[in-house]
Design a protein around this motif. Structure first.
Motif, mmCIF file in Angstrom:
data_model
loop_
_atom_site.group_PDB
_atom_site.id
_atom_site.type_symbol
_atom_site.label_atom_id
_atom_site.label_comp_id
_atom_site.label_asym_id
_atom_site.label_seq_id
_atom_site.Cartn_x
_atom_site.Cartn_y
_atom_site.Cartn_z
ATOM 1 N N LEU A 189 45.495 10.617 2.779
ATOM 2 C CA LEU A 189 45.507 11.607 3.844
ATOM 3 C C LEU A 189 45.375 10.840 5.150
ATOM 4 C CD1 LEU A 189 43.194 14.542 2.644
ATOM 5 C CD2 LEU A 189 45.693 14.440 2.621
ATOM 6 N N ILE A 190 46.207 11.149 6.141
ATOM 7 C CA ILE A 190 46.106 10.488 7.429
ATOM 8 C C ILE A 190 45.972 11.548 8.520
ATOM 9 C CG2 ILE A 190 47.458 8.517 6.639
ATOM 10 C CD1 ILE A 190 49.787 9.572 8.347
ATOM 11 N N GLY A 191 45.206 11.219 9.556
ATOM 12 C CA GLY A 191 45.023 12.163 10.643
ATOM 13 C C GLY A 191 43.897 11.761 11.570
ATOM 14 N N PRO A 192 43.585 12.604 12.546
ATOM 15 C CA PRO A 192 42.557 12.294 13.555
ATOM 16 C C PRO A 192 41.165 12.709 13.103
ATOM 17 C CG PRO A 192 43.669 14.315 14.150
ATOM 18 C CD PRO A 192 44.310 13.858 12.874
ATOM 19 N N PHE A 193 40.626 11.994 12.132
ATOM 20 C CA PHE A 193 39.318 12.347 11.580
ATOM 21 C C PHE A 193 38.491 11.091 11.354
ATOM 22 C CE2 PHE A 193 42.451 12.223 8.040
ATOM 23 C CZ PHE A 193 41.988 11.114 7.353
ATOM 24 N N VAL A 194 37.196 11.296 11.105
ATOM 25 C CA VAL A 194 36.336 10.242 10.582
ATOM 26 C C VAL A 194 35.868 10.685 9.196
ATOM 27 C CG1 VAL A 194 35.563 9.312 12.781
ATOM 28 C CG2 VAL A 194 34.333 11.233 11.769
ATOM 29 N N ILE A 195 35.538 9.710 8.361
ATOM 30 C CA ILE A 195 35.137 9.990 6.984
ATOM 31 C C ILE A 195 33.620 9.904 6.885
ATOM 32 C CG2 ILE A 195 35.352 9.281 4.578
ATOM 33 C CD1 ILE A 195 38.016 7.938 5.376
ATOM 34 N N GLU A 196 33.023 10.962 6.345
ATOM 35 C CA GLU A 196 31.582 11.011 6.118
ATOM 36 C C GLU A 196 31.338 11.291 4.645
ATOM 37 O OE1 GLU A 196 30.604 13.013 10.508
ATOM 38 O OE2 GLU A 196 30.416 14.202 8.668
ATOM 39 N N ASP A 197 30.394 10.583 4.040
ATOM 40 C CA ASP A 197 30.055 10.804 2.627
ATOM 41 C C ASP A 197 31.291 10.747 1.739
ATOM 42 O OD1 ASP A 197 27.395 11.160 3.360
ATOM 43 O OD2 ASP A 197 27.710 13.306 3.725
ATOM 44 N N ARG A 198 32.145 9.820 2.013
ATOM 45 C CA ARG A 198 33.318 9.461 1.214
ATOM 46 C C ARG A 198 34.466 10.469 1.243
ATOM 47 N NH1 ARG A 198 35.722 9.636 -3.700
ATOM 48 N NH2 ARG A 198 36.764 7.713 -4.341
ATOM 49 N N MET A 199 34.217 11.769 1.035
ATOM 50 C CA MET A 199 35.295 12.740 0.962
ATOM 51 C C MET A 199 35.138 13.882 1.964
ATOM 52 S SD MET A 199 37.394 11.544 -1.317
ATOM 53 C CE MET A 199 38.443 12.897 -1.830
ATOM 54 N N ARG A 200 34.307 13.703 2.966
ATOM 55 C CA ARG A 200 34.108 14.737 3.983
ATOM 56 C C ARG A 200 34.744 14.273 5.282
ATOM 57 N NH1 ARG A 200 29.857 16.072 7.837
ATOM 58 N NH2 ARG A 200 29.650 18.342 8.067
ATOM 59 N N LEU A 201 35.642 15.093 5.816
ATOM 60 C CA LEU A 201 36.368 14.743 7.025
ATOM 61 C C LEU A 201 35.807 15.523 8.209
ATOM 62 C CD1 LEU A 201 40.039 14.757 5.668
ATOM 63 C CD2 LEU A 201 38.304 12.947 5.548
ATOM 64 N N ASN A 202 35.504 14.800 9.282
ATOM 65 C CA ASN A 202 34.964 15.420 10.478
ATOM 66 C C ASN A 202 35.813 15.007 11.682
ATOM 67 O OD1 ASN A 202 33.321 16.892 12.166
ATOM 68 N ND2 ASN A 202 31.482 15.671 11.826
ATOM 69 N N ALA A 203 35.647 15.712 12.795
ATOM 70 C CA ALA A 203 36.398 15.389 14.007
ATOM 71 C C ALA A 203 35.984 14.019 14.535
ATOM 72 C CB ALA A 203 36.157 16.469 15.062
ATOM 73 N N SER A 204 36.939 13.290 15.053
ATOM 74 C CA SER A 204 36.665 11.956 15.589
ATOM 75 C C SER A 204 35.839 12.056 16.865
ATOM 76 C CB SER A 204 37.975 11.229 15.898
ATOM 77 O OG SER A 204 38.775 11.106 14.740
ATOM 78 N N PRO A 205 34.740 11.308 16.964
ATOM 79 C CA PRO A 205 33.972 11.293 18.217
ATOM 80 C C PRO A 205 34.692 10.465 19.268
ATOM 81 C CG PRO A 205 33.039 9.738 16.668
ATOM 82 C CD PRO A 205 34.150 10.438 15.928
ATOM 83 N N GLU A 206 34.333 10.671 20.509
ATOM 84 C CA GLU A 206 34.980 9.935 21.595
ATOM 85 C C GLU A 206 34.386 8.545 21.758
ATOM 86 O OE1 GLU A 206 36.115 10.479 26.349
ATOM 87 O OE2 GLU A 206 34.895 11.974 25.304
ATOM 88 N N HIS A 207 33.108 8.367 21.368
ATOM 89 C CA HIS A 207 32.430 7.089 21.572
ATOM 90 C C HIS A 207 31.948 6.513 20.242
ATOM 91 C CE1 HIS A 207 32.240 8.900 25.594
ATOM 92 N NE2 HIS A 207 32.261 7.663 26.040
ATOM 93 N N MET A 208 31.730 5.219 20.231
ATOM 94 C CA MET A 208 31.328 4.528 19.009
ATOM 95 C C MET A 208 30.493 3.309 19.342
ATOM 96 S SD MET A 208 33.708 2.551 16.224
ATOM 97 C CE MET A 208 34.603 4.009 15.742
ATOM 98 N N PHE A 209 29.588 2.985 18.415
ATOM 99 C CA PHE A 209 28.859 1.726 18.450
ATOM 100 C C PHE A 209 29.525 0.757 17.479
ATOM 101 C CE2 PHE A 209 25.620 4.837 19.643
ATOM 102 C CZ PHE A 209 25.024 4.242 20.734
ATOM 103 N N GLY A 210 30.017 -0.353 17.948
ATOM 104 C CA GLY A 210 30.391 -1.480 17.111
ATOM 105 C C GLY A 210 31.471 -1.276 16.078
ATOM 106 N N CYS A 211 31.203 -1.772 14.859
ATOM 107 C CA CYS A 211 32.181 -1.897 13.778
ATOM 108 C C CYS A 211 32.728 -0.538 13.356
ATOM 109 C CB CYS A 211 31.516 -2.601 12.600
ATOM 110 S SG CYS A 211 32.508 -2.657 11.096
ATOM 111 N N TRP A 212 34.059 -0.403 13.310
ATOM 112 C CA TRP A 212 34.622 0.901 12.943
ATOM 113 C C TRP A 212 34.609 1.140 11.432
ATOM 114 C CZ3 TRP A 212 39.281 -1.803 15.214
ATOM 115 C CH2 TRP A 212 40.190 -2.247 14.257
#
Length: 343
Positions: free
Chosen positions: A210-233
Motif C-alpha cells: 500500500l502506498i500513500g501519504p501516511f505513517v505506520i503505527e503498530d505495524r498495520m495502523r495507518l495515520n496521517a503524516s505529521p508535518e514535523h519529525m525528530f531524526g530518523c524516519w
C-alpha cells in the motif's frame, strides 16, 4: 571527490584524511619561471562558535510512504468467496486487514488533501494505492467474458475494485489500483481473489504494497503524516520507505556576523546514506559519505535563512524488509571557523 574542489599542493605538503574521505592526486612535473617550486600556504580552519539547530524538522518524503503486505490468510478453493465459485472454475482467496485513523480518512477526503504534506512531489489529490508485482490481470476465455470475471479480482471492504493499471511507482512492471474511495476509518479488509476457469490458477508470489501519504503505527495502523519529525524516519512511521526525504527548518542568523577571515559551516553528525544541502533554495553540495560538512558562507544572509537537507537511503528498507536507520541521525550544528595560513 565529493566536493569537486581542486587545490595546488606544495612539495612538502602533508595530507590528512577524514574517515571515508577520498582524494585524487595528479602529479605533473612542472617548474616555475624561477626554476624552483613556489612556496605555498596551507589553509587551516579553527573552530569557534557553535549553534545547535533544533532537533524538530519540517519533514516530507519525495515519494509516497509504503506499507509492506507479506502476510496473508489464504483459503484455497474458497467456496464462500465473493465471486460465484460454482463450477466451472475455482477461486483462491488471499485476505489481510489494516487499520486507518479518522484523521487520515478526513485528509484523504479533503480538497487536494489540505494540510497534508506533499509526498508525491506533485499537485494531484492524495490517494492510497494497492500495488502488486508480477501479475497479469485479464479476462480468461469466453466463460470469463460472459460472467464478467477477471482471473484476478481485488476487493476492499467487500467492494470490487477497478482493473489494475501500470504503476508509476518504483517500476513500470508493477500494477496498481486506487482504493481510496472504499477505505473506512477503523479496520479495512483487503482481498485478492485468483480465479481459474480453463487456465492455470494465477499465484501471488511476491509481497504487495500500500502506498500513500501516511505513517505506520503498530505495524498495520495507518495515520496521517505529521508535518514535523525528530531524526530518523525509519523509526518515525516510515520503516519500509526507500527514497529521498527532506528535512527543513528556518534559522535566524541576525546575531551572526562574519569577519573577512571567517567561514560558517554546517555539520551533521550522521546521515543515512547520502545528502544534498540547500540554503535559501540554493544547492550547496552533495555528500555521499561522512563527513557531512558544508561551507555555507556564500549562501547565508543576516536574518532568516531556510536550510534543507535532502537525505536518501537505499532500497534495502523496502526489498530487504529491514528498517535500517534512514535520514537524519544525530544533531546538526552551525560552526564558525577562522581561517589561518601556515607555511
Amino acid at each position: 571527490m565529493e566536493s569537486g574542489e581542486i587545490r595546488q599542493l606544495a612539495s612538502d605538503s602533508v595530507l590528512t584524511y577524514a574517515p571515508g574521505e577520498l582524494r585524487v592526486l595528479s602529479v605533473v612535473p612542472e617548474e616555475s619561471p624561477n626554476g624552483s617550486i613556489e612556496q605555498m600556504f596551507d589553509i587551516e580552519r579553527e573552530a569557534g562558535d557553535v549553534i545547535l539547530l533544533d532537533n524538530l524538522w519540517r519533514f516530507q518524503t519525495l515519494e509516497p510512504n509504503v506499507l509492506l503486505l507479506d502476510q496473508w490468510q489464504v483459503t484455497l478453493n474458497d467456496r464462500q468467496s465473493r465471486m460465484n465459485a460454482t463450477m466451472p472454475g475455482q477461486v483462491n482467496t488471499y485476505r489481510t486487514t489494516f487499520t486507518m485513523t479518522q484523521e487520515l480518512i478526513e485528509r484523504l477526503q479533503s480538497p487536494s488533501g489540505r494540510g497534508l504534506p506533499d509526498q508525491s512531489n506533485n499537485n494531484s489529490s492524495p490517494k492510497i494505492e494497492f500495488i502488486l508485482d508480477d501479475v497479469e490481470q485479464k479476462i480468461p476465455s469466453h466463460i470469463g467474458f460472459l460472467q464478467r470475471r477477471r482471473n484476478l479480482e481485488i476487493f476492499v471492504n467487500g467492494v470490487r475494485q477497478n482493473a489494475l493499471q501500470p504503476s508509476t511507482w518504483q517500476d513500470q512492471h508493477y500494477a496498481s489500483v486506487d482504493i481510496t474511495p472504499h477505505l473506512l476509518a477503523g479496520e479495512n479488509e483487503l482481498e485478492i481473489l485468483t480465479v481459474s476457469l480453463l487456465e492455470p490458477m494465477p499465484a501471488i508470489s511476491f509481497p504487495a504494497f500500500l502506498i500513500g501519504p501516511f505513517v505506520i503505527e503498530d505495524r498495520m495502523r495507518l495515520n496521517a503524516s505529521p508535518e514535523h519529525m525528530f531524526g530518523c524516519w525509519a523509526t518515525a512511521g516510515y520503516p519500509y520507505y526507500a527514497g529521498a526525504g527532506e528535512y527543513s527548518q528556518q534559522v535566524d542568523l541576525t546575531q551572526v556576523s562574519l569577519a573577512p577571515d571567517e567561514e560558517l559551516w554546517l555539520e551533521a553528525e550522521d546521515i543515512r546514506e547520502t545528502a544534498s544541502l540547500y540554503v535559501n533554495d540554493m544547492e550547496v553540495g552533495i555528500r555521499l559519505w561522512p563527513p557531512y560538512h558544508w561551507d555555507i558562507t556564500p549562501y547565508v544572509e543576516q536574518g532568516s535563512n531556510w536550510i534543507t537537507i535532502r537525505a536518501a537511503n537505499t532500497l534495502e528498507n523496502l526489498y530487504g524488509k529491514t528498517a535500517l536507520p534512514s535520514g537524519m541521525n544525530g544533531r546538526v550544528k552551525l560552526v564558525r571557523r577562522t581561517l589561518s595560513k601556515r607555511l
